[in-house]
Structures are given as C-alpha cells and as structure tokens.
Write a protein that holds these residues in place. Structure first.
Motif, short mmCIF file in Angstrom:
data_model
loop_
_atom_site.label_atom_id
_atom_site.label_comp_id
_atom_site.label_asym_id
_atom_site.label_seq_id
_atom_site.Cartn_x
_atom_site.Cartn_y
_atom_site.Cartn_z
N ARG A 1 -33.83 49.00 2.34
CA ARG A 1 -34.46 48.82 0.98
C ARG A 1 -33.23 48.21 0.05
O ARG A 1 -33.39 47.57 -0.63
CB ARG A 1 -35.13 50.03 0.70
CG ARG A 1 -36.51 50.18 1.24
CD ARG A 1 -37.22 51.21 0.35
NE ARG A 1 -36.48 52.48 0.22
CZ ARG A 1 -36.64 53.57 0.88
NH1 ARG A 1 -37.39 53.53 2.11
NH2 ARG A 1 -35.75 54.75 0.61
N GLU A 2 -32.31 48.84 0.35
CA GLU A 2 -31.00 48.44 -0.62
C GLU A 2 -30.80 47.22 -0.31
O GLU A 2 -30.28 46.29 -1.26
CB GLU A 2 -29.69 49.66 -0.38
CG GLU A 2 -28.79 49.21 -1.21
CD GLU A 2 -28.97 49.34 -2.79
OE1 GLU A 2 -27.99 49.09 -3.34
OE2 GLU A 2 -29.88 49.67 -3.10
N ILE A 3 -30.43 46.85 0.87
CA ILE A 3 -30.20 45.28 1.30
C ILE A 3 -31.20 44.27 0.39
O ILE A 3 -30.86 43.28 0.19
CB ILE A 3 -29.89 44.99 2.95
CG1 ILE A 3 -28.85 45.95 3.44
CG2 ILE A 3 -29.83 43.68 3.24
CD1 ILE A 3 -28.50 45.88 4.79
N LYS A 4 -32.46 44.84 0.80
CA LYS A 4 -33.55 43.88 0.28
C LYS A 4 -33.49 43.88 -1.47
O LYS A 4 -33.38 42.88 -1.84
CB LYS A 4 -35.01 44.56 0.50
CG LYS A 4 -35.81 43.72 -0.06
CD LYS A 4 -37.36 44.75 0.07
CE LYS A 4 -38.36 44.09 -0.55
NZ LYS A 4 -39.75 44.77 -0.32
N ARG A 5 -33.03 44.95 -1.90
CA ARG A 5 -32.80 45.00 -3.44
C ARG A 5 -31.72 43.99 -3.80
O ARG A 5 -31.67 43.26 -4.64
CB ARG A 5 -32.53 46.56 -3.89
CG ARG A 5 -32.54 46.42 -5.34
CD ARG A 5 -31.83 47.76 -5.72
NE ARG A 5 -30.54 48.00 -5.55
CZ ARG A 5 -29.75 47.51 -6.39
NH1 ARG A 5 -29.97 46.74 -7.58
NH2 ARG A 5 -28.28 47.46 -6.09
N VAL A 6 -30.61 44.46 -3.06
CA VAL A 6 -29.51 43.52 -3.21
C VAL A 6 -29.70 41.79 -3.42
O VAL A 6 -29.30 41.14 -4.31
CB VAL A 6 -28.32 43.92 -2.41
CG1 VAL A 6 -27.25 42.81 -2.51
CG2 VAL A 6 -27.50 45.12 -2.70
N VAL A 7 -30.41 41.59 -2.38
CA VAL A 7 -30.68 40.04 -2.14
C VAL A 7 -31.58 39.78 -3.12
O VAL A 7 -31.49 38.67 -3.73
CB VAL A 7 -31.41 40.00 -0.63
CG1 VAL A 7 -31.78 38.37 -0.80
CG2 VAL A 7 -30.43 40.28 0.34
N ASN B 1 -33.61 45.10 -16.25
CA ASN B 1 -34.66 44.15 -16.12
C ASN B 1 -34.82 43.68 -14.77
O ASN B 1 -34.40 42.78 -14.28
CB ASN B 1 -34.50 42.93 -16.78
CG ASN B 1 -34.39 43.38 -18.60
OD1 ASN B 1 -35.25 43.53 -19.25
ND2 ASN B 1 -32.95 43.57 -18.79
N ALA B 2 -35.58 44.62 -14.03
CA ALA B 2 -36.01 44.16 -12.66
C ALA B 2 -36.96 42.93 -12.56
O ALA B 2 -38.03 42.84 -13.34
CB ALA B 2 -37.01 45.22 -12.06
N PRO B 3 -36.55 41.67 -11.69
CA PRO B 3 -37.25 40.75 -11.90
C PRO B 3 -38.89 41.09 -11.23
O PRO B 3 -38.61 41.70 -10.25
CB PRO B 3 -36.62 39.70 -10.83
CG PRO B 3 -35.89 40.50 -10.00
CD PRO B 3 -35.48 41.80 -10.87
N ALA B 4 -39.67 40.16 -11.39
CA ALA B 4 -41.02 40.14 -10.80
C ALA B 4 -40.97 40.07 -9.34
O ALA B 4 -40.04 39.43 -8.91
CB ALA B 4 -41.94 39.31 -11.39
N GLY B 5 -41.96 40.39 -8.52
CA GLY B 5 -42.03 39.98 -7.21
C GLY B 5 -41.66 41.09 -6.29
O GLY B 5 -41.51 41.11 -5.18
N GLY B 6 -41.68 42.43 -6.85
CA GLY B 6 -41.68 43.43 -6.15
C GLY B 6 -40.27 44.18 -5.54
O GLY B 6 -40.27 44.87 -4.73
N MET B 7 -39.37 43.67 -6.71
CA MET B 7 -38.03 44.22 -6.31
C MET B 7 -37.87 45.76 -6.55
O MET B 7 -38.55 46.20 -7.60
CB MET B 7 -37.17 43.36 -7.19
CG MET B 7 -35.52 43.91 -6.76
SD MET B 7 -34.51 43.14 -8.12
CE MET B 7 -34.33 44.47 -8.99
#
Length: 786
Positions: free
Chosen positions: A460-466, A217-223
């Motif tokens: 991108r992975e660091i962004k996804r983690v956050v 369930n990816a949250p909204a907001g472009g994750m």
C-alpha cells in the motif's frame, strides 16, 4: 543590539507566545475528550479483570483530571517564561517498582514520554521543521536548545510530569494512550502551524512548502494515505535530515556514498561509462550544466492549496525544460497510463498482475515511439530512449513481484519528465528519483520469490508513493525527495510496529540498545567522578566494567529513584569506602559488620545484569583482595567529606547523563553483548577479522529493508535489515522465520569482509538497469537518436 536584531527577537518571542497559547487553549477540550473516552471504555463490555481496571482508571481520572490540567497549564506557562530546563521528572517519585526489563506490556516512564514525543512529531514534523528554520533565522542560532518548549520531547516531559504529580498512573496512561497520542499530536501540530502562520504574516520566510501540500491534499482516484509513522531518523544515510533553511532539502541530495565501498564503486563506474557513451553520441546531453541549488520552500497555510492536476506547476522551474510538444506528449502519455490502470482496477479485475504487467510493457513501448516523434532535439530523443531502456530492465526483474512491478511501471512517465528537465539524472546515482526506485526495490527483492514476499502495508505504501509522484508532475526532483523521506520513515515504523516477523526482534534490540547506552553513559560519568578519588584499581575496574551495567539494568527496570536503584548506588559508595585505608579499629569493625550485606547486594546486582555465578565468584574474589589491602593500609584514605560528596553525586547521577541522541558512542567503552541473547534474538559476538575502513563505511551505509544472505552458526539463510540503532552502532537482521540477529557495526563489517554476509543485490536496481541499457546501446547505439 541593533533595531533589526531587537525586532527579530521580539518576533521570536511572540511566536513562542502564540505556540504556548494554542497549547493552553486546547487543553480543556482535550480533557473533555479524554473524559468521554474513559466513560466509553467503562461502558464497553469486558471480562471482569479488565472491567475492574477500567473502573479504577475511571475513578482515578475523575479525581485527577482537573489537577493534571492545572499542573500542565502551570508548567507550560512557567516553561514559556523561564524555560523548561528546571522541570523535574515525575518518574523520580512515581515509577512502579516491579517492571521487568523485557516486557511488551509495561513501559517505563522515559519510554512513555519518548513514544508520546515520537507520535507528536510524526504528525507535526513538517510544521516543526519549518518553524525551527524560522526561529533559527530570527534568533541567529544553529539549532533550538534542547530544553526549548518548541521541542516535542520537552512538551512530552511536561505532560508526563503533570500526569504523575497529579496522581495518575502509567496503567491509566496505557489505557488512554491512543487518545492521548492523537490529541496531543493534533494540538502540537496546530500550535506549530499557528506560530508559522503568524510568522508568515510578519514576512518571515513566506514561501510555499511542497511537503505539507502533498500531505494535506490527497489527489482523487483512491490514493491511500500513509499509516502513522514512527519518526526515526532516516537510517542508512539516504534520506536527508532536517536542515537549516536553504540547506539540503528537496533536491540537495544525500551525502555521497563513502568512496571505496563495493556499491559506490559499481555505481560510479556505471555512471561514468554512461557519460562516455553520451559524450560520443549525444554531446548536448552529456555536457549539460550541473543543476544549480534550489532554495527550500517555506510552509503552506492551514487553509490548504488546490490539488495539483496533471500538467499543473507547483514548484519552481527545472534546470532545463523539454519542448512544449514533448511536455504535452508526456502529459498525454501519463494520463493514458493512469486511465488504463484505473480501468484495470475497476473493470478488468480478473486480469492477473503478470497480464497487467505485460500489457503495460507493450503500451509503454508504443508510447515511446509517440514521444520520440514529439521530441524536437537529439537530446530529448536520447533521454526518452534511455528512460525506456531503464524501465524495460526494471520491469524484467523477476525478483520483484509482478504486482509491485505494475506500480514501478507507472513511474516511467514521471521519471522521464524529470530526466528531460534535469540531465544530471544520467550523471549521478544519487538523484532522488533513482534513490526512490532503489529503496523500494531493495525492500521487495530477496534471494527468491519466497523471501521477497511483502506485506499488504508495504504494498500500500509503494502504491501511495507512486500516486503522489503522479499527482505532482512538474515539481521535478522535489516530489521524489519528499516521498523518499516519507518512505524511509514508513520503513522504520513498518518493521517496528506492523511487520509480524520483525517487530519482536526490533523491540528486543531496542532494549539492548537502551541498556548499553545507559551503561556507557554511566561509565563515562563514573570515570569523571572518580578521576581524583583514591580508589583501589580492582574496585575502580569493577565499577567501570561491571557496576555501570548493573546501574543501567536497574535504572531501566525500576527507574532512577526506585529503592532498588538507590540500593545499587549505595553499594557503590560503600564499596569505595570499604576499599579505602582502614587504620582504626572502629573502621575495621564497621567494614566487617557491613561486608555481608554489601556482598549480597553486589551479587544481587550482578545477577540482575545476567551474570553467571562463576563470573560473580571471580569478581567477588578480586574485591576481597582489594578489601584486604585496605586492612593493611596499602591504599589511600578517602576523607569523610569527599565520600559524602561522592554519595550525593551517585544519587543524582541521572541528572548528569547526556541525552541518548547527544554525541557519538565511545567505541572504547563498547562491550561484548553476547550476554543479551534471549529467545528470538541472537547477538553476534565472534567471526571475521578486523575490518578495513572501507568495510566499516559499507556496514554503516546498509539500508533498512534490504536483503542479505547470512552464514552464521552453521546456517545459511536470507535475512532482512529491519532496524538500526540511534547512532547506527547496532544493526538488526531478521530471517523470514523471525530469527533476529543483532550485530555491532564493527562485527558486521567483519562479516561483510569475510563474505559471511552477502547482499541480495550486488548493485542497486537502477545501476543494474543502467548497465543493461549500456549493453544494448553497445550493440546498437543508433537507437539513441532513432
């Protein structure tokens, strides 16, 4: 057997039946998808050679897809009813005989099966972990058997058995590998899920698992979702391994860093100093009780769970929650930070990373005062101040690129929420939130900005983690532990598959490890076989020290049942027979007749193993002495029956080898690896004195992604740790220019001890930030309660 035990066994058997039925039910659709894929490939324009290869693959698939389906279905049913232990490896009869040891284009049968298993577990690891926990509980075993059909590697072996037995080749597999990996990953994940779901309906551990909840369930907001990951065990001793239900999981923490290493000493000293400061000024915070253990959640259902909005609770309660006013203020602050970040990304795109970082700093400072005004207790105000000081130091770290520091800054509110609820955040350095920040920081902090350049995939992975951490604010340390484990897996995959600088070196290092592991295992098995056989010492040493490596090289290159490998095994048996006592004229004549081809085979084998002519001559001279002793009857005779039995054992030697994952490397059998050097890979075989146990412990805890300065062969340059072997015995570093340097762990410890390998960070990012915060508190301790 009690009624409860009988019911548990019945439930376990039924779960296996559900798992097998899902696999069988999905095979026809998979065959149809693969047929479409073959047809689509054939329809695509390509150069003549590729088009002909596709035509051959199409013809082979048309002939063999139905037999493959039938054989695989039969194997699955047989494995369900009787176990998979007696399944024969198709590689014994169908392996190509001209594969090279070092090649990016051809993969041996075992590697094909291994990659399929890894691809399946990348998709299904969470479901498998939960199913394994349930089966362990039902069957009262410590772990699933190695030949259990529930294991991905067993399914992969059955798939490959059926593939080659049906007449399909490795080239056809390579052409369809992308579809095969994807479809089997989906199918196995579905099989695990259905078995889990059925067990949940029967009341077996029906809890909710945060891990698949986050993934699905990816949250909204472009994750962005993580790219496919190569599983690998979490190198460096940080991320927890799969454990029995209720053991180390979402918050049990990693094993303690070995005492005596520089990193652990520094961290312990800093955390102890922080506790002393808190004890003087905020006793309530310093004397907070240790966080009790939290049970590991169970799996979520395939139907999914609603995405967690800000402020929604997904997990269990934290150790000590903040006041309602403070929690509301933290929620409001996090929403403000995310909202502003989204505005910068969509509207103020001309804003540079340093400018965005400066704005975040000022915003966080203003938010700190708002949060302090909402705090009800001195402990809450001190917590807000400490977290602010930590992030102030982190955001001032110039060796982290500004674009990455922007994402680090967004972790401040989630970390504050954890620190308010879990005061042990300030008591130990192994809290998952700290370890996550440290791991991400170590990957982007080199010795200068030029060596700290990172790729788009890592950013991108660091962004996804956050974004995942932001999306699940009330799950405490569990969400940090979850994404930390995922980040560890990502790093293994990233350096092996995505990083152009490192992936060649990793491939070469893996080949070295495969060869060395097989050589050690061959040596162990040869020792067992010859323990009671009267073999001349010179021949015995040659077999253990030289011929085991030759068997490993030949087995990896051609396959265990290829004619080349059989020839090397026959040479070993012939050598043993030739070196035994020869008392009759006929036996001596037979030795003389067989000696020239035997010596040629021995030289060919040593040549394949990379041995120079000078060393070959030395070994041949030693063997000649052994044969001369046989002619003078100075050695014991070997009965013909014993010799026949020995040859039979040699022919089936692979069946006696333990799996690569089983047991530890026998350090006494590890040899000099310098002969493995090649273009792009240097093997460190000298330098440094015998390391102390503390240095060995330090070498084993070094983590993938971290940076070091290496002084070797007249060059001093930054290198990054990009790969650790299965047992952490081999460690690979790569320079920014792609120079690979491979260490055995003992040699690496010697380099650390001698100062020839220096870490880019004397201490972790959060420990350094804590030290900076303590320096400011020493000047003005009143800011804790202001």
């Amino acid at each position: 057997m009690t009624a409860a035990d009988a019911r548990s066994q019945a439930l376990a058997s039924q779960a296996r039946r559900v798992h097998t039925e899902v696999l069988l039910r999905g095979l026809p659709a998979m065959v149809a998808i693969l047929t479409t894929a073959v047809q689509d490939l054939l329809a695509q324009p390509a150069e003549h050679s590729l088009q002909m290869a596709r035509r051959d693959a199409y013809d082979a698939w048309q002939r063999s897809s139905t037999p493959w389906h039938a054989r695989l279905g039969k194997s699955l049913r047989h494995a369900y009813h009787h176990g998979a232990g007696d399944s024969r490896s198709a590689s014994l009869s169908s392996r190509p005989q001209n594969l090279s040891l070092v090649s990016d284009d051809t993969i041996e049968r075992e590697i094909i099966a291994s990659r399929l298993a890894l691809a399946m577990m990348d998709k299904a690891s969470w479901e498998f972990s939960d199913l394994r926990n349930r089966m362990q509980s039902l069957e009262r075993v410590e772990d699933l058997a190695q030949q259990d059909l529930l294991r991905a590697q067993v399914l992969a072996r059955l798939v490959l058995d059926a593939w080659f037995e049906a007449g399909l080749s490795s080239s056809v597999w390579q052409m369809l590998q992308r579809w095969l990996h994807h479809e089997f990953s989906q199918l196995l994940n579905e099989a695990y899920h259905e078995a889990n779901h059925w067990l949940i309906q029967q009341g077996v551990m029906p809890e909710v698992d945060l891990r698949p909840f986050i993934r699905r369930n990816a949250p909204a907001g472009g994750m962005t979702q993580a790219a496919p990951l190569a599983p690998a065990t979490a190198h460096g001793g940080i991320a927890p391994q799969a454990t029995p239900h209720g053991a180390q999981a979402f918050g049990a923490g990693a094993p303690a860093v070995p005492v005596g290493t520089p990193a652990s000493q520094s961290a312990q000293q800093v955390m102890a100093q922080l506790q002393r400061v808190l004890a003087r000024h905020v006793p309530e915070l310093a004397q907070a009780p240790a966080r009790p253990g939290m049970p590991m959640p169970g799996p979520a259902t395939r139907s999914g769970l609603p995405a967690a909005p800000i402020g929604a609770s997904v997990g269990g309660p934290t150790t000590r929650g903040g006041s309602p006013r403070l929690n509301a203020a933290i929620n409001h602050a996090q929403e403000a930070v995310q909202r502003r970040a989204d505005q910068v990304a969509t509207v103020d795109q001309q804003l540079t990373a340093p400018q965005a970082l400066d704005e975040i700093r000022h915003r966080n400072q203003a938010l700190k005062q708002v949060l302090k005004s909402a705090a009800d207790t001195p402990a809450e105000r001190a917590t807000i101040e400490l977290v602010a000081l930590l992030f102030q130091a982190i955001l001032q770290e110039e060796r982290i690129p500004p674009a990455i520091r922007v994402w680090f800054a967004r972790l401040q509110m989630p970390v504050l929420r954890v620190a308010v609820g879990e005061p042990d955040f300030f008591a130990t350095d192994d809290h998952p939130a700290r370890r996550l920040i440290d791991r991400m920081g170590s990957c982007v902090m080199g010795f200068s900005t030029s060596t700290a350049e990172i790729g788009d995939a890592l950013e991108r992975e660091i962004k996804r983690v956050v974004q995942v951490v932001e999306a699940y604010p009330d799950t405490g340390r569990r969400v940090f532990q979850t994404v930390l484990t995922e980040f560890e897996k990502f790093l293994d995959h990233y350096f092996e598959q995505e990083n152009e600088v490192s992936k060649k070196g990793v491939s070469l290092a893996q080949q070295v490890e495969q060869r060395e592991t097989l050589a050690i295992q061959y040596t162990i098995e040869l020792r067992k076989m010859l323990s009671e056989v009267p073999v001349q010492d010179g021949v015995r040493d040659f077999l253990f020290q030289v011929w085991a490596d030759v068997l490993a090289v030949t087995g990896v290159r051609y396959g265990p049942q290829a004619e080349q490998t059989k020839a090397m095994k026959r040479a070993a048996a012939d050598l043993i027979w030739s070196a035994s006592a020869k008392v009759s004229r006929e036996d001596r004549a037979e030795v003389i007749r067989r000696l020239p081809p035997l010596l040629k085979t021995l030289r060919d084998g040593m040549g394949h193993a990379g041995m120079g002519h000078e060393r070959q001559d030395e070994h041949i001279r030693s063997l000649n002495n052994a044969l001369a002793a046989a002619f003078t009857a100075k050695t014991a005779a070997i009965p013909r029956e014993r010799l026949d039995d020995l040859m039979s054992q040699l022919e089936t030697l692979e069946a006696m080898l333990p799996s690569p994952e089983a047991g530890e490397i026998n350090e006494t059998l590890v040899r000099d690896l310098s002969s493995h050097e090649c273009d792009g890979l240097e093997v460190v075989a000298e330098g440094g004195a015998a390391p102390t146990p503390a240095m060995l412990a330090w070498a084993r805890e070094l983590q993938v992604g971290s940076w070091y300065m290496l002084d070797y062969r007249g060059r001093v340059e930054p290198v990054q740790l990009v790969w650790r072997g299965l047992r952490h015995h081999l460690i690979l570093f790569v320079s920014p220019q792609g120079r690979g340097v491979l260490f055995q762990v003992s040699r690496l410890a010697a380099f650390l001890q001698a100062g020839l390998m220096l870490p880019a960070q004397d201490e972790s990012l959060t420990v350094k930030a804590t030290r900076n915060a303590l320096a400011k508190l020493e000047v003005d301790p009143s800011r804790l309660l202001a």
